[in-house]
Design an enzyme around this catalytic site. Sequence first.
Site, mmCIF file in Angstrom:
data_model
loop_
_atom_site.group_PDB
_atom_site.id
_atom_site.type_symbol
_atom_site.label_atom_id
_atom_site.label_comp_id
_atom_site.label_asym_id
_atom_site.label_seq_id
_atom_site.Cartn_x
_atom_site.Cartn_y
_atom_site.Cartn_z
ATOM 1 N N TYR A 163 0.814 -1.221 0.000
ATOM 2 C CA TYR A 163 0.000 0.000 0.000
ATOM 3 C C TYR A 163 0.845 1.268 0.000
ATOM 4 O O TYR A 163 0.309 2.361 0.090
ATOM 5 C CB TYR A 163 -0.912 0.026 1.235
ATOM 6 C CG TYR A 163 -2.178 -0.760 1.057
ATOM 7 C CD1 TYR A 163 -2.123 -2.132 0.872
ATOM 8 C CD2 TYR A 163 -3.417 -0.148 1.064
ATOM 9 C CE1 TYR A 163 -3.271 -2.875 0.704
ATOM 10 C CE2 TYR A 163 -4.575 -0.879 0.898
ATOM 11 C CZ TYR A 163 -4.494 -2.236 0.711
ATOM 12 O OH TYR A 163 -5.637 -2.959 0.547
ATOM 13 N N LYS A 237 2.257 -14.334 5.503
ATOM 14 C CA LYS A 237 2.439 -15.327 4.441
ATOM 15 C C LYS A 237 3.953 -15.538 4.308
ATOM 16 O O LYS A 237 4.528 -15.481 3.217
ATOM 17 C CB LYS A 237 1.791 -14.776 3.163
ATOM 18 C CG LYS A 237 1.622 -15.727 2.055
ATOM 19 C CD LYS A 237 0.484 -16.700 2.227
ATOM 20 C CE LYS A 237 0.582 -17.739 1.124
ATOM 21 N NZ LYS A 237 -0.022 -19.011 1.388
ATOM 22 N N ASP A 291 -3.589 -17.617 4.591
ATOM 23 C CA ASP A 291 -4.680 -18.375 3.950
ATOM 24 C C ASP A 291 -5.378 -19.270 4.963
ATOM 25 O O ASP A 291 -6.602 -19.418 4.962
ATOM 26 C CB ASP A 291 -4.208 -19.164 2.725
ATOM 27 C CG ASP A 291 -2.829 -19.761 2.881
ATOM 28 O OD1 ASP A 291 -2.031 -19.196 3.649
ATOM 29 O OD2 ASP A 291 -2.536 -20.792 2.258
ATOM 30 N N ASP A 315 -6.645 -5.953 5.210
ATOM 31 C CA ASP A 315 -7.742 -5.401 4.420
ATOM 32 C C ASP A 315 -8.690 -6.528 4.013
ATOM 33 O O ASP A 315 -9.909 -6.452 4.197
ATOM 34 C CB ASP A 315 -7.151 -4.717 3.178
ATOM 35 C CG ASP A 315 -8.130 -3.747 2.546
ATOM 36 O OD1 ASP A 315 -9.216 -3.534 3.125
ATOM 37 O OD2 ASP A 315 -7.828 -3.210 1.479
#
Length: 425
Positions: A163, A237, A291, A315
């Site tokens: 971002y 992740k 995930d 988000d």
Amino acid sequence: MADAPKFKNLTAPKAGQRITFKDGDPVVPDNPVVPYIEGDGTGRDIWKASVRVLNAAVEKSSKGKRKIEWFEVFAGEKANEKFGTYLPDDTIEAIRHFGVAIKGPLTTPVGGGIRSLNVALRQTLDLYSCQRPVKYYEGAPSPMKDPKDVNLIIFRENTEEVYSGIEWKAETPEAKKVIDALNAVLAGDPATKNKKIAEAAGVGIKPVTKFKSQRHMRRALKYALRHGINDVAIIHKGNIMKFTEGAFRDWCYELATTEFREHVVTEDELWTKHDGKMPKGKILVKDRIADSAFQQILLRPAEYRMLVTMNLNGDYLSDAAAAQVGGLGIAPGANVGDSGAVFEATHGTAPKYADKDMINPGAVILSGAMMFEWMGWLEARDLVYKGLLATLKAKTVTYDFERLIPGATKLGTAAFGDAIIKHMG
Ligand code: NAP
């Protein structure tokens, strides 16, 4: 107001005082000036209903002793129409000076056009932790079997990672320069010499720093201690992106096991030192791959109380989690830094419902309740919750809930606000 900055196009309210800060916490007078941005699209309807609810909660809970001096500042389409710019310097200065703001949603075009105003506000004012509580309010429609088990808060890092807005369009001279430089670095390192970025690629950069990861984790752990939250999951992740997401995990653990050593037990220590039995009064710090976190909060929500995430994961996760307890219509949020906070709904402008007196104002109203909590006005916060809960219980709801709750009565935005005020008692 004696010490207000000189604005180019705005006039601060004469009455009211500014919020100040001590050690990153707000010091709030009885009549603080609170800048607000109405927002684009449905923001107009939402703000009209929300401000009445918030004023009523303050008035009733303090018996008239406290009052917010609202100060309209501008961003988005309204700012562009009035001043020819989407984010005037006055708006930034006003929020910086008064230390707080509440805002409606703002439009962000996909692809080209202006960059996100929300992201710009968070970055410019260094509001580095986005806090999104996800809680079930009895009566709200939910796809879950046991929605009461969902009671968590997402702490999303707000200022870096993908971002940060550093990207180059495919097949431009700038993208080519960046790709050539990166390919030279790749070719020069034996570990990466077989990798190559395609010449025609668009490129984005994902910076992640120890300083920003750790200040975010620090704020999350302080919040957990204050609110009696005993389970904190770092989401990442890092199995794939080792030096960004993996580093985020490691830096968060490092902070937890140094600055907060006496308060935390890591999941590893739980088994190696405590035989799987959680010591009383401690916070369990664990980590989960992003995930897997998505399926875990669906299948085992009771095992999660706080998720500490990077920017993009947070988000995605906050919209997904909001859907578990009634959707975006009641998903509030706060962007908090060491010298300011901006409260805002998770949802966007939902343009197809603009000016139709239909949209659910619940998310901005609950963001106001979060603002009251941050200000230490807990009685006002509780009155908002009381009014909202009773309104849901009476099955008097806006269109988004009415279509999911058998036997519900549909109210417009303004009437839903009125019902909340009525139910405050
Ligand atoms: P959106 O505005 O959040 O709306 C998507 C859908 O979510 C709506 O059509 C509606 O679903 C539901 N929804 C959203 N807010 C609701 C509310 N208050 N009450 C009931 N239902 C609500 O997402 P979008 O259409 O992707 O984005 C529109 C614009 O908003 C874009 O420019 C985007 O960049 C911007 N945006 C701004 C912010 C922000 O300012 N913080 C955040 C996200 C997006 P149904 O049609 O099924 O009823």
